[in-house]
Structure formats: C-alpha cells, structure tokens
Design a protein around this motif. Structure first.
Motif, PDB file in Angstrom:
ATOM      1  N   GLU A   1       0.821  -0.963  -0.139  1.00  0.00           N
ATOM      2  CA  GLU A   1       0.234   0.304  -0.213  1.00  0.00           C
ATOM      3  C   GLU A   1       0.399   0.618  -0.039  1.00  0.00           C
ATOM      4  N   TYR A   2       1.599   1.354   0.767  1.00  0.00           N
ATOM      5  CA  TYR A   2       2.790   2.020   0.481  1.00  0.00           C
ATOM      6  C   TYR A   2       4.103   2.501   0.150  1.00  0.00           C
ATOM      7  N   HIS A   3       3.882   1.297  -1.058  1.00  0.00           N
ATOM      8  CA  HIS A   3       5.050   1.462  -1.363  1.00  0.00           C
ATOM      9  C   HIS A   3       6.249   3.371  -2.160  1.00  0.00           C
ATOM     10  N   GLU A   4       5.838   3.820  -2.145  1.00  0.00           N
ATOM     11  CA  GLU A   4       6.217   5.213  -2.319  1.00  0.00           C
ATOM     12  C   GLU A   4       7.588   5.364  -1.683  1.00  0.00           C
ATOM     13  N   LEU A   5       6.904   4.016   0.272  1.00  0.00           N
ATOM     14  CA  LEU A   5       8.428   4.152   0.988  1.00  0.00           C
ATOM     15  C   LEU A   5       9.394   3.975   0.336  1.00  0.00           C
TER      16      LEU A   5
END
Length: 763
Positions: free
Chosen positions: A404-408
């Motif tokens: 979900e938070y692959h941007e990290l």
C-alpha cells in the motif's frame, strides 16, 4: 500406563491422610477428545478443590476451582470420580482403586465440613457476591478450626487438672506415712512441681483463649476492609463501564455526523477529537473485554528534543510535516538527504481509473462463539468457517496489501545514506499493519496452487506475484520487483491458535528487501497479531512484539518495539518506538509513532547516560532534532465501514482483470459470490472447492503410496515427486540459512504469451 503409575506414586507421597485439613496429589482430568485425560496436580483445602498443571503453578496460576459445599460426588467405576457443581463438571481418574477411595473419602469429609461451615455462617452474608461467600467461608473455617483446637486444649486441661488432683492426693497420703525424713522431702518437692505444672497449663489455656478473642476481633476488621475494597472495585468497574458506553455513544455520533466527516483539516479541535476517537475505536463497552497490562519493560532510552538555540540555523524548516496529514508531507523531511526527496516525473503520470466501491456488506447475524467454542486449541487454518466471518479477499491479496505504501521504498531507493534508508524501510514495515486496525474479518484460505498477481508497472513501476506453495502448514510465497530500484520477496507461514477469548496469529518467515543500486539487503520478520473478544463483545485487533531490521551489507540495525494495548496505560495506544544504529551499535535516529496512523524519525545529535529507571537500569538520554514525518496513513474511502473497512488499494485487489492466470484469486467463485453479497451461494461453493481440494490431496497421497510400493517391489521403480509449485522453487537462503520458496521466473512471460497450459484446474 507408566505415567499413571507415576501419578499414583506422586499422589501417595505428597498427600496426607484423608482426614486432615488439606489433601494433595496427582489425578488425571478429562480435557477434550483430542487430548483425553491429562495429568494435573489437585489440592483439596477449606472445602475447595483446585487443580494446577504442575506443583510449581500453585504459586501463581490456578486452572480451576470447584466448591464442594454445593458439589455432587459420583463414582463411575473402579478408578473414576465425577464432581459436578452448577454448570461445572470435572471427570477425574485415579491410577488405582485404592487411590480413588482415598480421594473419595477426603472429598466426602471436606464436603461435610464445608456444609457445616456454610450453615454456621452469620445471616448478614446473604447479600454478598459468590466470591465474598468463599472468602467469608475461608475466614470462618479458620476460626472454627481455632475454636476446635481450643476445645481440645480445654479438654486436655481438665484431664491435667483431674490427674493432677489425684496425684496430689496420692502424694499427701504418702506424706502421712511413716517414711524417712529424706523421702518426705522428695515427695514434697514432687507435689510442688505438680502444682506448678497445673498452674502453667491453666496459663496456657488462658493465653489460647486470649488469642482466639484477638483473632475474632481482627477477623471482623479484615472483613470490613475486604468489603470496602470490594465495593470500591465494583464502583470502579461501573465507572469504567459507563465511560466505555459514553465513548461508544460519542463514536456513533461522530460517525453519523456529516459535519465532522467533511470538516476541513484546518480545524484543530475537530481533528484532534476525530483522531482520538479513531485511536480508541477498538475499545468496547462490554465488561468481558480483555486488555493487556502495561508493559513492565519500559524503553531503555529517553528522548529530549534539542532547544531552539541549538537549532537556530534550522529555523527556516517547515516543521508542519511532523503533524500534517497529507502524503505530500513525506517530502518535507529537511534532515533527510536531497536525494531521498527527489521525486521522479514518472509518479506524475496519469493513472488508470480503478474501482472505488464494492457492494455493501450484508447484515447477516451469526454467533461466532457457537462455531469457535469447539475449536479451542486448534490451528486456525483447520477450522471450517462459513464465509460470514470472512472478507472477500484471500490471504494472498492481504499479503499484497503490504505494498500500500510502496512510495516509501521508492523514496528509500533514492537515498544516499543507508541510515536514512533504514528509517524509511522501518516505516514501511510498520505501515503494513495500518489497514488491520478495523479488519477483524478472516481472509479466505488460499487453495494449494492458487496465485495472485498485481501488475502496477505502468502506474507505480512494480509487479507483484503470490502463490500458495503449501497447504499443511499453509505457506505463501511473494515476489515483487520494481523498476524504481528495489526487489522484495518473502515466504510467510501463518501459525495461529484460538485461545477462547482471543486468537493469536504468528506470521513465520523472513521478509527480504534489496535495493539495486546500493546492494543494501534488509531482512526482518513480522510481529504477532491478536484478535480479542472472540467470545463476547466487539472484536478488536492488536499488534505486539519486536521487529529487528538488519542491513546485511552494512550491518546496520533498527530495533522496533510494538507496545501491546493497555486500557490503563498512559502511553499512546498502538505505540511503536525504535532506534536506528550503525554497525558499531551507536544510535543515529529515534523512531516513534503508532502502527495505525504515522511514524516519525528524529536525528540524534547527542547521547548521555541518564538516571536509573524503575527497574534500576541506567537509561540513555538522546538529544534529538525535531521529529520529521516518515509515513502517514491514508484516510479510508467514503462508506468504508460498509465495505469491510477496505483501504483504497484493497478495494481494487479483487477487481476483475483480463489476462490473469486461471489460478488467480480474482477467479475464485466463492470469494466473488461473497463480494456480490450472495453469501448462501458462497458457502455452498466454498464447501465444493474444499472438497475438491481434499479429493486432489487424497489422489496425490495414493500416487505417493503406489510409487513407494513399486520402489519396494522393484529396485528400479519410479521415484515419486510430491507437489511442486509452478512459479516458485525451494532454495537455501545464504543470509538466514533457511530453506524457502523463491521466484524462479516464467509467470510474466506466460502472461505475455497467454500460455497457461501448465496451470492446474483448482476452481
């Protein structure tokens, strides 16, 4: 059995005579049909029969108690004893008939004494609660014993006085006889000693009587103090219950009020109130809610933010990022290197429109306890469950939600500093739990060979593939590769136990993350998840345990601690703290936040040894810069409470797509029927799929048996190869030393050719 003989010997050695006040020993107690009779240590005292797993448990844990005053004692055969009181029944077995008779005698005597004690109680004990009656019975029983012992002493005193008087008469008669002078003096001395003995015994009886009076006085004082404490406890429980009900009322009002939902982020009062309600949403008004106590091991460090004078050169920084609520705030961390904050133009490309809603969850009522009560102690994967307790996603899709938070990870791949990169990796490891705070439903257990792909290469640059590689134990392998500089892979085996009031879920297996440019290779494992209030009340989930993230190239580490939720703790609920250290163990960053909301990092500029903590351990004091936001949870979509509390990504995971493999979870019929709200049909389809899987397993076992027979009959017989996954194969990990399944390739090539001939028919 030898164990029974051992139990008998232990009982005989440890137990006094049945007529004494306390009787102890080993008996075999019926537990369930899986485990049968189990050896337990029983203690009979003050009219109560209690049992423990071992003698050592007597100091801290009682497994059960039955009051003999109201119990019925029955003997089934030569060695069995059945005790029943109210709705509780103990089926016990002694190792020999003699041992059984000893216990029956002791139980009958204890029951008679308990009934006498209950009948002798004063009339004002009728309004007390059952626990108070047992306490009062114990106190009264002690006093009765003291009275009986005093009566025995009085009887002995009377006998002493009687025999003493007779002795004195005999001595007086001897004095009257004609005896030498020396003999008369000796008789006189004996007479004086007898008189002194009688006086001493009278004094002893008087002292015992004074002691009994004093014990009765103190007993009344203890009873009054105990009653006061009990009333205070009841008052406190009522107050807590009232507060919980008020909290739920406020929560419902907040959900129903459209003004609160649509209020702008700039309203600080509304935001704080809403945030507090969200964090406390897991609490419940039911008095049976189970909470963990506050953790004994407090953090071994203290964080102090540096003063303004220390940071005057940094005063131009935008500090709102530490408390902001928008994902764009992630790029305002001014103590991160510029390379970490560089945003690629590919992230600004237009995204494919995906669905934002699924059919609302039907309102079917079904009692979970009626199903789960027969499954205590079993593996969760072996419990047959209707879809009513599922959510319309498989475990493979839940595993994919970690992205979900692959941007990290995209941001971490651009970091020049491995320590800053570690902070972002730690935030990513915490972010995977953010969707679980409301998600108490069980995902579908994948069928053996089931797969799930998530191709987001055009939008976010990554491709993900999961496959169920084992059924018993259930294990899934996951592989993700990103064009933005990282690869993630994991094999997760779910170990779960149902404990009656709560369900523990222990993910086993390591998660690997490697960045292409630097070669940094991170490894960590997941913490334990616990679902509470299985029996009664509102289900709520908690995460607890420790995560150690290791960069195996640089040997840098991050220690994360997930604090278990405590109703009475002053800490923030669902708290996570951590320290990022270099290969020499020196700390560089402090991490803090909650697993359901956000994580922040603060750069350490100075450390010193502080004072001792509550346990006498010296704590380290870290002076840090102002904390900067690493990760912030996305808000849930509108109407999420009626869509299983799915996040924006979760809503798209089961969306139909063309070209996926025939074993993909999106094509699973029972899951699709459940999503459409046709739960009765979904239950029937689920049973069909499970029976089909059992038939395949039986056929595979028969083939293995035939191959074994052929090998025994003929030395050149064929060698049977068990089930092998399609897209993953077993390899020994050079870092962890474990043997697990890793991606061997071929799936995306088969998808491009649309050649699925190797795929089995599992649906």
């Amino acid at each position: 059995m030898s164990e029974q003989g051992k139990g008998s010997a232990s009982a005989s050695a440890a137990a006094p005579a049945p007529g004494s006040d306390t009787y102890k020993g080993w008996l075999f107690k019926w537990t369930n049909y899986l485990k049968g009779y189990q050896r337990r240590w029983f203690v009979l005292s003050n009219g109560l029969l209690s049992y423990y797993r071992t003698q050592a448990e007597m100091a801290h844990t009682c497994r059960g108690t039955i009051n003999l005053a109201t119990a019925h004692i029955d003997t089934e055969d030569a060695c069995n004893i059945v005790l029943s009181s109210g709705g509780r029944t103990y089926h016990l077995k002694a190792s020999t008939e003699v041992e059984r008779q000893r216990w029956v005698t002791a139980l009958e005597l204890a029951k008679a004494k308990a009934i006498r004690m209950m009948n002798d109680q004063s009339d004002d004990s009728g309004d007390e609660e059952p626990a108070s009656q047992s306490d009062r019975s114990e106190i009264q029983g002690t006093l009765k014993i003291l009275v009986s012992k005093l009566d025995d002493l009085s009887t002995c005193n009377d006998l002493i006085a009687k025999h003493g008087a007779a002795l004195q008469r005999s001595l007086s008669e001897l004095e009257g006889l004609k005896v030498p002078v020396e003999g008369g003096e000796k008789i006189k001395a004996v007479n004086e000693r007898a008189t002194l003995f009688r006086i001493t015994s009278n004094a002893m009886i008087n002292a015992c009587r004074d002691f009994l009076d004093l014990a009765e006085t103190h007993s009344r004082r203890w009873q009054r103090a105990l009653q006061y404490e009990r009333e205070q406890r009841t008052h406190l429980e009522e107050t807590i219950e009232q507060l919980a009900k008020q909290h739920n009322s406020l929560e419902r009002a907040w959900r129903e009020a459209p003004t609160l939902v649509s209020s702008p982020p700039s309203a600080p009062t509304t935001n704080k109130g809403s945030e507090r309600l969200k964090k406390e949403e897991a609490s419940d008004e039911d008095e049976d809610t189970e909470y963990f106590d506050a953790m004994e091991d407090s953090p071994a460090f203290i964080t102090v933010t540096a003063s303004e004078s220390t940071q005057h050169r940094r005063s131009h920084s935008n500090l709102s990022g530490a408390s902001g609520g928008q994902p764009s705030d992630w790029n305002q961390d001014d103590h991160m290197s510029p390379s970490c904050n560089d945003v690629s133009g590919r992230e600004l490309q237009p995204r494919r429109q995906r669905r934002t809603h699924i059919p609302d969850k039907p309102n079917y009522s079904l009692n979970l306890w009626s199903i789960m009560k027969n499954c205590i102690g079993k593996e969760l994967s072996k419990i047959p469950m209707p879809v009513n307790f599922n959510e319309p996603l498989s475990m493979l899709q839940r595993l994919t939600e970690d992205l979900e938070y692959h941007e990290l990870l995209d941001k971490a791949a651009r970091c020049d500093s491995s320590l800053e990169q570690m902070c972002l990796v730690a935030a990513f490891s915490v972010s995977s739990y953010s969707t679980t705070v409301h998600r108490t439903a069980k995902p579908f257990n994948p069928l053996l060979g089931e797969t799930y792909e998530l191709d987001r290469r055009e939008e976010f640059g990554y491709r993900s593939l999961c496959e169920q590689v084992s059924h018993h134990p259930p294990a899934a392998s996951h592989h993700v590769i990103s064009q933005r500089g990282w690869t993630l892979w994991q094999e997760i085996t779910i170990a779960s136990k149902f404990r009656g009031k709560y369900l523990s879920i222990m993910p086993l297996g390591a998660i690997h993350l490697q960045f292409h440019s630097s070669g940094n290779h991170y490894v960590w494992r997941k913490v334990t998840s616990t679902v509470h209030n299985i029996i009664v009340g509102k289900l709520w989930i908690d995460q607890s345990g420790d995560i150690e993230i290791v960069n195996h190239r640089t040997k840098e580490t991050c220690q994360l601690k997930f604090s278990p939720y405590s109703y009475f703790s002053r800490d923030v609920p669902r708290k996570v703290t951590g320290v990022v250290a270099d290969s020499g163990g020196q700390a560089h960053y402090i991490l803090s936040g909650t697993w359901d909301d956000k994580m922040e990092s603060a750069k350490i500029i100075q450390s010193s040894r502080g004072g001792s903590g509550s346990e006498g351990k010296q704590k380290t004091v870290y002076q840090t810069l102002s904390p900067k936001l690493l990760w912030k949870k996305y808000p849930l979509p509108e109407n999420a409470e009626n869509m299983y509390y799915f996040s924006a990504l979760a809503l798209t995971l089961n969306e139909s797509e063309e070209g996926v493999g025939p074993t993909d979870s999106r094509l699973r019929p029972d899951q699709r029927l459940m999503e459409d709200g046709r739960w009765d049909e979904a239950n029937s389809e689920k049973q069909r799929l499970e029976e089909k899987q059992r038939a395949v397993r039986r056929r595979r076992e028969a083939e293995a048996s035939e191959a074994l027979d052929d090998e025994c009959d003929n030395d050149s017989g064929r060698e049977f190869e068990g089930y092998q996954p399609l897209w993953f194969h077993q390899r020994r990990d050079s870092i962890t030393g474990e043997t697990n399944f890793v991606y061997k390739g071929g799936y995306w090539e088969s998808k491009e050719r649309q050649d699925w001939s190797v795929c089995p028919d599992i649906f």
